[in-house]
Design a protein around this motif. Sequence first.
Motif, PDB file in Angstrom:
ATOM      1  N   ARG A   8       0.871  -1.591  -0.220  1.00  0.00           N
ATOM      2  CA  ARG A   8      -0.430   0.039   0.027  1.00  0.00           C
ATOM      3  C   ARG A   8       1.396   1.660  -0.274  1.00  0.00           C
ATOM      4  O   ARG A   8       1.820   1.075   0.735  1.00  0.00           O
ATOM      5  CB  ARG A   8      -0.599  -0.366   1.107  1.00  0.00           C
ATOM      6  CG  ARG A   8      -1.705  -0.437   1.456  1.00  0.00           C
ATOM      7  CD  ARG A   8      -2.899  -0.601   2.257  1.00  0.00           C
ATOM      8  NE  ARG A   8      -2.064  -0.993   3.797  1.00  0.00           N
ATOM      9  CZ  ARG A   8      -2.085   0.116   4.196  1.00  0.00           C
ATOM     10  NH1 ARG A   8      -2.300   1.348   4.128  1.00  0.00           N
ATOM     11  NH2 ARG A   8      -0.790  -0.620   5.668  1.00  0.00           N
ATOM     12  N   LEU A  25      -3.751  -4.649  -7.701  1.00  0.00           N
ATOM     13  CA  LEU A  25      -4.027  -5.516  -8.374  1.00  0.00           C
ATOM     14  C   LEU A  25      -5.072  -7.022  -7.825  1.00  0.00           C
ATOM     15  O   LEU A  25      -4.948  -6.630  -6.618  1.00  0.00           O
ATOM     16  CB  LEU A  25      -2.592  -6.211  -8.810  1.00  0.00           C
ATOM     17  CG  LEU A  25      -1.491  -4.774  -9.218  1.00  0.00           C
ATOM     18  CD1 LEU A  25      -0.266  -6.250  -9.730  1.00  0.00           C
ATOM     19  CD2 LEU A  25      -2.003  -4.734 -10.670  1.00  0.00           C
ATOM     20  N   GLU A  83       3.352 -14.131   1.065  1.00  0.00           N
ATOM     21  CA  GLU A  83       2.487 -14.176  -0.497  1.00  0.00           C
ATOM     22  C   GLU A  83       3.851 -14.720  -1.483  1.00  0.00           C
ATOM     23  O   GLU A  83       3.254 -15.676  -2.277  1.00  0.00           O
ATOM     24  CB  GLU A  83       1.843 -13.504  -0.694  1.00  0.00           C
ATOM     25  CG  GLU A  83       0.697 -13.340   0.586  1.00  0.00           C
ATOM     26  CD  GLU A  83      -0.855 -11.732  -0.257  1.00  0.00           C
ATOM     27  OE1 GLU A  83      -1.413 -12.005   0.621  1.00  0.00           O
ATOM     28  OE2 GLU A  83       0.045 -10.765  -0.823  1.00  0.00           O
TER      29      GLU A  83
HETATM   30  O1  LIG Z   1      -2.559  -4.559  -5.154  1.00  0.00           O
HETATM   31  C1  LIG Z   1      -2.237  -5.286  -4.338  1.00  0.00           C
HETATM   32  C2  LIG Z   1      -1.474  -4.997  -3.581  1.00  0.00           C
HETATM   33  C3  LIG Z   1      -1.870  -5.832  -2.300  1.00  0.00           C
HETATM   34  N1  LIG Z   1      -2.120  -6.161  -2.435  1.00  0.00           N
HETATM   35  C4  LIG Z   1      -2.714  -7.150  -0.585  1.00  0.00           C
HETATM   36  O2  LIG Z   1      -2.813  -6.659   0.155  1.00  0.00           O
HETATM   37  C5  LIG Z   1      -2.360  -7.199   1.753  1.00  0.00           C
HETATM   38  C6  LIG Z   1      -1.354  -6.776   1.996  1.00  0.00           C
HETATM   39  O3  LIG Z   1      -0.943  -6.745   3.027  1.00  0.00           O
HETATM   40  P1  LIG Z   1       0.066  -6.460   4.212  1.00  0.00           P
HETATM   41  O4  LIG Z   1       0.326  -7.218   5.366  1.00  0.00           O
HETATM   42  O5  LIG Z   1       1.601  -6.481   3.143  1.00  0.00           O
HETATM   43  O6  LIG Z   1       0.600  -5.073   4.107  1.00  0.00           O
HETATM   44  P2  LIG Z   1      -0.437  -3.956   5.189  1.00  0.00           P
HETATM   45  O7  LIG Z   1      -1.780  -3.551   3.745  1.00  0.00           O
HETATM   46  O8  LIG Z   1      -1.981  -4.421   5.576  1.00  0.00           O
HETATM   47  O9  LIG Z   1      -0.706  -3.244   5.961  1.00  0.00           O
HETATM   48  C7  LIG Z   1      -1.826  -7.701   0.499  1.00  0.00           C
HETATM   49  O10 LIG Z   1      -2.342  -9.622   1.297  1.00  0.00           O
HETATM   50  C8  LIG Z   1      -1.421  -7.918  -0.611  1.00  0.00           C
HETATM   51  O11 LIG Z   1      -1.774 -10.057  -1.451  1.00  0.00           O
HETATM   52  C9  LIG Z   1      -4.062  -6.499  -3.075  1.00  0.00           C
HETATM   53  O12 LIG Z   1      -4.768  -7.300  -3.361  1.00  0.00           O
HETATM   54  N2  LIG Z   1      -3.719  -6.234  -4.084  1.00  0.00           N
END
Ligand SMILES: O=c1ccn([C@@H]2O[C@H](COP(=O)(O)OP(=O)(O)O)[C@@H](O)[C@H]2O)c(=O)[nH]1
Length: 722
Positions: A273, A350, A380
Motif C-alpha cells: 500500500r 492488482l 505471499e
Molecule cells: O495490488 C495489491 C497489493 C496488495 N494486495 C494485498 O494487500 C495485502 C497487504 O498486506 P500487508 O500485510 O503486506 O500490509 P498492509 O497493507 O496490511 O499494511 C496483501 O494480502 C496483498 O496481497 C492486493 O490485494 N493488491
Amino acid sequence: MSRLLLVSNRLPVTVKADKDGVSVVPSAGGLATGLRGPHEKSGGLWVGWPGDVSRLTPAQKASVEEQLAQQRCVPLYLSASEVSRFYEGYSNQVLWPLCHYLLERVPRQDRDWEVYRKVNERFADLVARHYQPGDTIWVHDYQLMLVPALLRERLPQARIGFFHHIPFPSSEIFRALPRRLELLRGLLGADLIGFHTLSYVRHFASTLMQLLGLEKVGDHVDQDGRQVRIGAFPMGIDAKAFEELVRQPAVLEEVRVHRENAAEQRLVLGVDRLDYTKGIPRRLLAVQRLLEREPAWRGKLRFVQVAVPSRTAVEDYATYRERVNELVGRINSLYGSVHNVPIHYLYRSLNQKQLAALYRAADVMLVTPVRDGMNLVAKEFCASRPDEDGVLVLSELAGAADELDEALLVNPFDVEGMADALEAALEMPAEERKRRMRALRTRVIDCDVHCWVNSFLSALQATPTAPPRVKPQGAQEVLPLIREARELLLLLDYDGTLVPFAPRPELAAPDEELLTLLRRLTERPHTRVAIVSGRSREVLVAWVGGLNVGLYAEHGLWSRPTPDATWESLSGVPTEWKSLVRPILESFASRVPGALVEEKFASLAWHYRQVEPVLGARLARELRLHLGEVFAQGPLEVLPGDKVVEVRARGVNKGRVVGRVTEGMAPGTRVVAIGDDRTDEDLFAALPADGIAIHAGGKESRAGYRVNGPTEVRRLLAALLE
Ligand SMILES: O=c1ccn([C@@H]2O[C@H](COP(=O)(O)OP(=O)(O)O)[C@@H](O)[C@H]2O)c(=O)[nH]1
Ligand SMILES: O=P(O)(O)OC[C@H]1O[C@H](O[C@H]2O[C@H](CO)[C@@H](O)[C@H](O)[C@H]2O)[C@H](O)[C@@H](O)[C@@H]1O
C-alpha cells in the motif's frame, strides 16, 4: 463450536456499483479468507463498515443490505464526519503513526478522540445487540481498541478476544499518547489479547506495568477479578490459494509475459500500500545507489513497484505520494534511456492473480518497511514459489522477520546496506536460493492463516470465562447478610484493605478516622473484630494495640486474641534459615534504588514499592526464581505479594488463624473476611461454609464479593454502624 462474532473496522467485502447494479463482492485478503470458514461454519456474524455507500440510491442500499445479510455481515455505516475523524483522524493520524514509531507525524491537537470513542461505542452497541449467550467475540485492530471494555460493560460474561494487527510500540512511545490509559483499559476488557510477535507482547506488558502498575505473571495479568491473557500469534496467509494460483495456465502465461518483457534483465519487485511505513523512498534510493556504484547493473535491472492507493484523504499520504513520484522520476531520468527505464511504477491495486504472477516471475522481492506489524506480502511471495527460486530481501523491522530469517534481512534505514543486500540477492547462487526458499516456504505453508485462526481461537476458548461479576456495589448486596448476623466476627487484613499502600511500610500508620471506625465496631453489639496481617507484632501493637481487637501477626504465626492475652506462636516454626536468606535479599536490595528488606520474627520480606515499576517487577521475578531454585523442596515458602516478595516458613498462613479464632464461637456466628492480596486468599479458603469473603481491589480472587479498595472497605464497615 460456539457462534463467532467477528468485529473489524472494514467488512471483508467490497461494494461495487456500476450500470448493471450493485454487488457485494467478498474480499480476498488474509483476514477474510482465514476467518470466512469458521465464521460461516459457526453460523456467526461479521460486524463492520462496508465502505462508503453514501452515493447509492435507496434501492441500491436495500440490495446491499440484502446481500450483506446473505453473507452474514452486519453493516455499521460511518457518516462522512466519522470517516474523517474516526478512521482518517484518530485511527490513521494518531494511532497508526504512533504504533509505527513515527511520533512526529501525530498531530498536536487531540481533536478526534471523542469521535473515536463514540464510534467504538457504536460498534459495541451493535455487537451487543446481536450477541447471544455462548457466542465468542473476536475484535480486530487499532481502530477498535476501546471495544473490548465497552463490550465487557455490556456483556460481563462474554468471551472476548482482541487481535492487534500493527506493531505495539515500546512503552516509551506509547506513553506519549494523551489517551494512553483509556486505550489500555479498553483492551483489558478482552479475555485474550493477541499480537503478531513476542516483542509486541513484551512492549505491551511493560506498558501495562509502567502505566497501570499491572504485572504480567506467566501469560496473563489480573484485571477486575478476571485474567486477561496476552500472547503472540503470528498471522499467516492462505498459502494454498497462492500455490494453486501459480499453477493455473492463465497465471503461468502472465509470468511468461513478465519474463519476456524483462528479457536480458533481472526482475525486482516491490508490492505495498502506498504508506509511509512501507519504506518505499529508501528502497528506491537503494536501487539508485546500486546503479550508481555498479554501472554493470545499468540497463540490467527492472524494478517493478506496485503502490496501492491508500488513505488518500490523509494529507501525509498525499505528500508521501508526491515524494515517491518525484524519486521515481529522478531515478528514471538518471538511469533510463529511450528504450528502457529501471523503475516501473504502478500506482494502482492488482488482483490476487496478477499479484501471484508477479511474485512468481520476480528474481528478487524487496519488502523493506520501516515498521510493519507483520507484512503478508513477504509470505505471499514465498507461497507463490513452488519452483523454490527467488530471493526475499526483508526488513528486520517487519513482524514477518521473526519467522522468515532465511530471507536476506536488512535495516530499512540503511540505504547502502540495502543496496548491498540487493546485489547479494541478484548474485546469489541457485543452490543457496533454493535452500533459503525451501526453508521459507516450509514456514509459510505450515503456519498459514488457518493455523493462526485456530491457535487464537483455541487459546480464547481455553480462557476461563469471567466469573460471575460482582460490581463494586456488590458490597451493598452483602451488607444485609452481614447486618442481620446474630453474632459477627470480622477478620480484617490491614495494608491495602484498611489503609492504602504507603511508599514505605512504616508510613502506613492508621489515621484517626480508621481508629474511630475500628473502635466503634468493637462496641457494636455481638461483634468481634480481629486484624489478620503480615505485619510484625510490634507494629500491630503500636498501631492498633490500644483497641479491643484480636491481633494476628506475621500471617497468623502470632496470635493475641484479646488485648490482655499474651502473644502465642504456632509451635515448631523454624527461623534459623533467615541468616541464609537475608544476604540474598540484601544483595537484591542493593541492586536498585528504593528496594528494602523487612525482617520479622519468622519471615523476611523484600519490598519494591518505590522501585521503578518495570525494573522492580523484573527483579522480583528474578528473586523468586532464585529463591525457588535454592529452596525448592525446603521448609520455606516464597510468596509474591503486592510489590513485595516474602519468604517464610512453609505452612504459616492466614488460613491457620481461622481455626483458632472461631474456636468456641457462638453458634450462628457469621465470619466475614476482607483482604486484598494473595495471602488473604488462604484466609478466604479456610472460612466456614457460610463465611463471607470480600476482596478489596481488582485482582483475581476466590472471594464472592468485591469492593474497590480501602475507601470502600471503610464505607462498608461504617454502614454496619448505621
Ligand atoms: O495490488 C495489491 C497489493 C496488495 N494486495 C494485498 O494487500 C495485502 C497487504 O498486506 P500487508 O500485510 O503486506 O500490509 P498492509 O497493507 O496490511 O499494511 C496483501 O494480502 C496483498 O496481497 C492486493 O490485494 N493488491
Ligand atoms: O483498511 P485500510 O486503512 O485501507 O488499511 C489496510 C489494512 O492495513 C493494516 O494492516 C495490518 O494488518 C496486516 C495483517 O495482520 C499486517 O500484515 C500489517 O503489517 C498491518 O499493517 C491494518 O492493520 C488493517 O486494519 C487495515 O485494514
